[in-house]
Design a protein around this motif. Structure first.
Motif, PDB file in Angstrom:
ATOM      1  N   PRO A 180       0.832  -1.206   0.000  1.00 49.54           N
ATOM      2  CA  PRO A 180       0.000   0.000   0.000  1.00 49.54           C
ATOM      3  C   PRO A 180       0.868   1.258   0.000  1.00 49.54           C
ATOM      4  O   PRO A 180       2.089   1.185   0.215  1.00 49.54           O
ATOM      5  N   PRO A 181       0.269   2.415  -0.235  1.00 42.48           N
ATOM      6  CA  PRO A 181       1.032   3.658  -0.101  1.00 42.48           C
ATOM      7  C   PRO A 181       1.496   3.832   1.345  1.00 42.48           C
ATOM      8  O   PRO A 181       0.880   3.312   2.274  1.00 42.48           O
ATOM      9  N   TYR A 182       2.568   4.573   1.518  1.00 49.82           N
ATOM     10  CA  TYR A 182       3.161   4.712   2.856  1.00 49.82           C
ATOM     11  C   TYR A 182       3.442   6.176   3.185  1.00 49.82           C
ATOM     12  O   TYR A 182       4.434   6.514   3.813  1.00 49.82           O
ATOM     13  N   TYR A 183       2.530   7.034   2.790  1.00 52.22           N
ATOM     14  CA  TYR A 183       2.729   8.476   2.830  1.00 52.22           C
ATOM     15  C   TYR A 183       2.885   9.063   4.235  1.00 52.22           C
ATOM     16  O   TYR A 183       3.438  10.148   4.394  1.00 52.22           O
ATOM     17  N   GLU A 184       2.387   8.388   5.261  1.00 56.05           N
ATOM     18  CA  GLU A 184       2.610   8.879   6.625  1.00 56.05           C
ATOM     19  C   GLU A 184       3.103   7.763   7.544  1.00 56.05           C
ATOM     20  O   GLU A 184       2.964   7.837   8.760  1.00 56.05           O
ATOM     21  N   ASP A 185       3.701   6.754   6.935  1.00 57.19           N
ATOM     22  CA  ASP A 185       4.308   5.677   7.707  1.00 57.19           C
ATOM     23  C   ASP A 185       5.430   6.244   8.577  1.00 57.19           C
ATOM     24  O   ASP A 185       6.218   7.076   8.147  1.00 57.19           O
ATOM     25  N   GLU A 186       5.514   5.792   9.791  1.00 60.86           N
ATOM     26  CA  GLU A 186       6.496   6.329  10.736  1.00 60.86           C
ATOM     27  C   GLU A 186       7.926   6.177  10.225  1.00 60.86           C
ATOM     28  O   GLU A 186       8.744   7.101  10.353  1.00 60.86           O
ATOM     29  N   ALA A 187       8.237   5.025   9.646  1.00 60.30           N
ATOM     30  CA  ALA A 187       9.595   4.801   9.145  1.00 60.30           C
ATOM     31  C   ALA A 187       9.926   5.749   8.006  1.00 60.30           C
ATOM     32  O   ALA A 187      11.062   6.255   7.897  1.00 60.30           O
ATOM     33  N   TYR A 188       8.959   6.009   7.146  1.00 56.56           N
ATOM     34  CA  TYR A 188       9.150   6.915   6.010  1.00 56.56           C
ATOM     35  C   TYR A 188       9.362   8.348   6.477  1.00 56.56           C
ATOM     36  O   TYR A 188      10.289   9.037   6.023  1.00 56.56           O
ATOM     37  N   ILE A 189       8.518   8.825   7.380  1.00 56.24           N
ATOM     38  CA  ILE A 189       8.652  10.193   7.880  1.00 56.24           C
ATOM     39  C   ILE A 189       9.978  10.361   8.619  1.00 56.24           C
ATOM     40  O   ILE A 189      10.672  11.378   8.455  1.00 56.24           O
ATOM     41  N   GLU A 190      10.348   9.379   9.396  1.00 51.50           N
ATOM     42  CA  GLU A 190      11.621   9.455  10.123  1.00 51.50           C
ATOM     43  C   GLU A 190      12.797   9.485   9.155  1.00 51.50           C
ATOM     44  O   GLU A 190      13.756  10.254   9.340  1.00 51.50           O
ATOM     45  N   ALA A 191      12.735   8.682   8.112  1.00 54.28           N
ATOM     46  CA  ALA A 191      13.812   8.667   7.118  1.00 54.28           C
ATOM     47  C   ALA A 191      13.922  10.018   6.414  1.00 54.28           C
ATOM     48  O   ALA A 191      15.030  10.526   6.184  1.00 54.28           O
ATOM     49  N   LEU A 192      12.789  10.604   6.059  1.00 53.71           N
ATOM     50  CA  LEU A 192      12.805  11.928   5.433  1.00 53.71           C
ATOM     51  C   LEU A 192      13.438  12.953   6.371  1.00 53.71           C
ATOM     52  O   LEU A 192      14.263  13.776   5.951  1.00 53.71           O
ATOM     53  N   ALA A 193      13.030  12.921   7.633  1.00 51.97           N
ATOM     54  CA  ALA A 193      13.556  13.882   8.602  1.00 51.97           C
ATOM     55  C   ALA A 193      15.061  13.728   8.774  1.00 51.97           C
ATOM     56  O   ALA A 193      15.809  14.714   8.794  1.00 51.97           O
ATOM     57  N   ILE A 194      15.522  12.494   8.883  1.00 57.75           N
ATOM     58  CA  ILE A 194      16.963  12.250   9.022  1.00 57.75           C
ATOM     59  C   ILE A 194      17.708  12.740   7.790  1.00 57.75           C
ATOM     60  O   ILE A 194      18.768  13.366   7.888  1.00 57.75           O
ATOM     61  N   SER A 195      17.128  12.464   6.610  1.00 58.88           N
ATOM     62  CA  SER A 195      17.757  12.906   5.365  1.00 58.88           C
ATOM     63  C   SER A 195      17.880  14.416   5.312  1.00 58.88           C
ATOM     64  O   SER A 195      18.922  14.967   4.928  1.00 58.88           O
ATOM     65  N   ILE A 196      16.818  15.110   5.701  1.00 58.35           N
ATOM     66  CA  ILE A 196      16.827  16.577   5.690  1.00 58.35           C
ATOM     67  C   ILE A 196      17.844  17.111   6.688  1.00 58.35           C
ATOM     68  O   ILE A 196      18.674  17.983   6.369  1.00 58.35           O
ATOM     69  N   GLU A 197      17.801  16.603   7.898  1.00 55.29           N
ATOM     70  CA  GLU A 197      18.710  17.090   8.949  1.00 55.29           C
ATOM     71  C   GLU A 197      20.160  16.824   8.589  1.00 55.29           C
ATOM     72  O   GLU A 197      21.034  17.682   8.801  1.00 55.29           O
ATOM     73  N   GLY A 314      17.146  35.408  -5.289  1.00 57.53           N
ATOM     74  CA  GLY A 314      17.650  34.444  -4.316  1.00 57.53           C
ATOM     75  C   GLY A 314      19.149  34.275  -4.442  1.00 57.53           C
ATOM     76  O   GLY A 314      19.732  34.525  -5.501  1.00 57.53           O
ATOM     77  N   GLU A 315      19.770  33.823  -3.386  1.00 59.01           N
ATOM     78  CA  GLU A 315      21.236  33.718  -3.388  1.00 59.01           C
ATOM     79  C   GLU A 315      21.752  32.295  -3.198  1.00 59.01           C
ATOM     80  O   GLU A 315      22.663  31.869  -3.900  1.00 59.01           O
ATOM     81  N   GLN A 316      21.176  31.554  -2.276  1.00 57.00           N
ATOM     82  CA  GLN A 316      21.675  30.212  -1.986  1.00 57.00           C
ATOM     83  C   GLN A 316      20.526  29.220  -2.025  1.00 57.00           C
ATOM     84  O   GLN A 316      19.488  29.413  -1.393  1.00 57.00           O
ATOM     85  N   PHE A 317      20.740  28.145  -2.776  1.00 58.33           N
ATOM     86  CA  PHE A 317      19.695  27.150  -3.042  1.00 58.33           C
ATOM     87  C   PHE A 317      20.325  25.770  -2.916  1.00 58.33           C
ATOM     88  O   PHE A 317      21.417  25.514  -3.426  1.00 58.33           O
ATOM     89  N   SER A 318      19.623  24.866  -2.264  1.00 60.54           N
ATOM     90  CA  SER A 318      20.124  23.492  -2.164  1.00 60.54           C
ATOM     91  C   SER A 318      18.983  22.506  -2.354  1.00 60.54           C
ATOM     92  O   SER A 318      17.912  22.645  -1.748  1.00 60.54           O
ATOM     93  N   ALA A 319      19.198  21.529  -3.219  1.00 61.69           N
ATOM     94  CA  ALA A 319      18.240  20.440  -3.431  1.00 61.69           C
ATOM     95  C   ALA A 319      18.647  19.263  -2.557  1.00 61.69           C
ATOM     96  O   ALA A 319      19.770  18.753  -2.667  1.00 61.69           O
ATOM     97  N   ILE A 320      17.772  18.843  -1.698  1.00 61.25           N
ATOM     98  CA  ILE A 320      18.047  17.726  -0.789  1.00 61.25           C
ATOM     99  C   ILE A 320      17.837  16.414  -1.549  1.00 61.25           C
ATOM    100  O   ILE A 320      16.790  16.217  -2.170  1.00 61.25           O
ATOM    101  N   PRO A 321      18.797  15.520  -1.536  1.00 58.78           N
ATOM    102  CA  PRO A 321      18.650  14.260  -2.286  1.00 58.78           C
ATOM    103  C   PRO A 321      17.445  13.450  -1.820  1.00 58.78           C
ATOM    104  O   PRO A 321      17.011  13.546  -0.660  1.00 58.78           O
TER     105      PRO A 321
END
Length: 345
Positions: A180-197, A314-321
């Motif tokens: 199924p879709p996993y759009y608010e799955d805890e593991a997915y949200i945590e992975a996104l947060a870790i990736s961003i941080e 704008g001056e500084q831009f970053s795309a998060i992988p």
């Protein structure tokens, strides 16, 4: 007199082979080559899918074959060349999806009856090739894994459509499950947060805000009942809670609109322009709807939208992988797969 065959000459019955379980990771697709002919073949298949362009009538066929497939392949081929993996002569989407399947196989290698493979909904390797390969390896059960966190008919459903078409041609069908879709799955949200941080910690600047850019969709599709927009909103809300941000610091936008119809808003490119004109100078963009970096993230966001932002002040831009085959990303896929394989392994 009845002859008796000595026991020592009788061959024991062969033990039945242990049934195997196949896991098929499925991503959107990519041209086989970064040139106009390769892109034309890909676009023809993609844009001929009624899940993507719902009205496949005469007018669309004239537009597709008379205009789009005559001009767009040349321009899109130039974009693909900007991001192409020249070492493997393939797109990053293909390189990373292969790696995801390989790493999943390694992580679950203690389960010898599990077989991993990967496929593309459009292009190669095809879903048919993936299913055929798993059946040839003895799989009588297959878990299809559409790599789309948020469900939409134009992504998740069309994967199912193609899987069902392949199985419809078989007399001896494997048993099928679909994640199924996993759009608010805890593991997915945590992975996104870790990736961003993790990514923000490497930057020489502190973004004033973060934009979460999702692939767009015609508004009419949502009006007809597609849950995609609500899933994107739910993902962003969960990510805001995890990061401790409100809607002014983590914005939701939609990219990649195509044609003249109204698409889901706010548009990513217009938001980049507006923010820069309003005085925002430092920004980061995350693309939670893409499990794998591809043309839409590496070229459209990291290059086109970066240019729009800087062109307007704008001056500084970053795309998060994307999560890709990173450890947090693989944790999401492994968690999803093991959950859906319960009762089979």
């Amino acid at each position: 007199m009845t002859a008796t065959v000595p026991n020592e000459t009788a061959k024991p019955a062969a033990a039945p082979a242990q049934p195997r379980v196949g896991v098929l990771l499925v991503n959107l697709g990519t041209p086989d080559t970064a040139d106009a002919p390769g892109v034309r073949v890909y676009l023809k298949e993609f844009l001929s899918d009624a899940r993507v362009i719902e009205d496949q009538g005469l007018i669309w066929q004239l537009v597709l074959n008379g205009i789009i497939l005559r001009s767009r392949p040349r321009t899109k081929a130039l974009d693909y060349r900007k991001i192409w993996n020249n070492e493997r002569n393939e797109s990053p989407l293909k390189t990373i999806t292969r790696s995801q399947a390989d790493k999943l196989a390694a992580a679950l290698s203690d389960r010898a009856h599990l077989v991993m493979d990967w496929a593309m909904r459009y292009g190669n390797p095809s879903i048919k090739a993936g299913i055929d390969a798993l059946i040839a390896k003895g799989c009588d059960r297959i878990l299809a894994v559409p790599l789309y966190p948020q469900y939409s008919a134009s992504t998740s459903a069309t994967v199912c459509d193609e899987v069902f078409r392949v199985l419809a041609r078989l007399r001896n069908q494997p048993t099928l499950r679909v994640t199924p879709p996993y759009y608010e799955d805890e593991a997915y949200i945590e992975a996104l947060a870790i990736s961003i941080e993790t990514h923000l910690a490497t930057l020489p600047f502190k973004p004033e805000l973060i934009v979460a850019s999702f692939h767009g969709m015609p508004k009419s599709y949502v009006d007809k009942g597609d849950p995609y927009q609500s899933h994107c909103i739910a993902t962003t809300a969960a990510l805001r809670r995890r990061l401790g941000m409100d809607e002014t610091r983590l914005l939701l936008t939609f990219q990649s609109r195509f044609g003249n119809d109204e698409w889901l808003q706010p548009y990513t490119d217009k938001t980049m322009e507006r923010l820069a004109k309003e005085g925002v100078r430092r920004i980061a963009v995350v693309t939670p709807g893409f499990s794998t970096d591809c043309l839409e993230t590496l070229e459209e966001i990291a290059q086109e939208n970066a240019e729009i932002f800087k062109h307007n002040g704008g001056e500084q831009f970053s795309a998060i992988p994307c999560l890709n085959d990173s450890d947090p990303g693989m944790d999401v896929i492994r968690t999803l797969v093991l959950r859906e394989l319960q009762g089979w392994i």
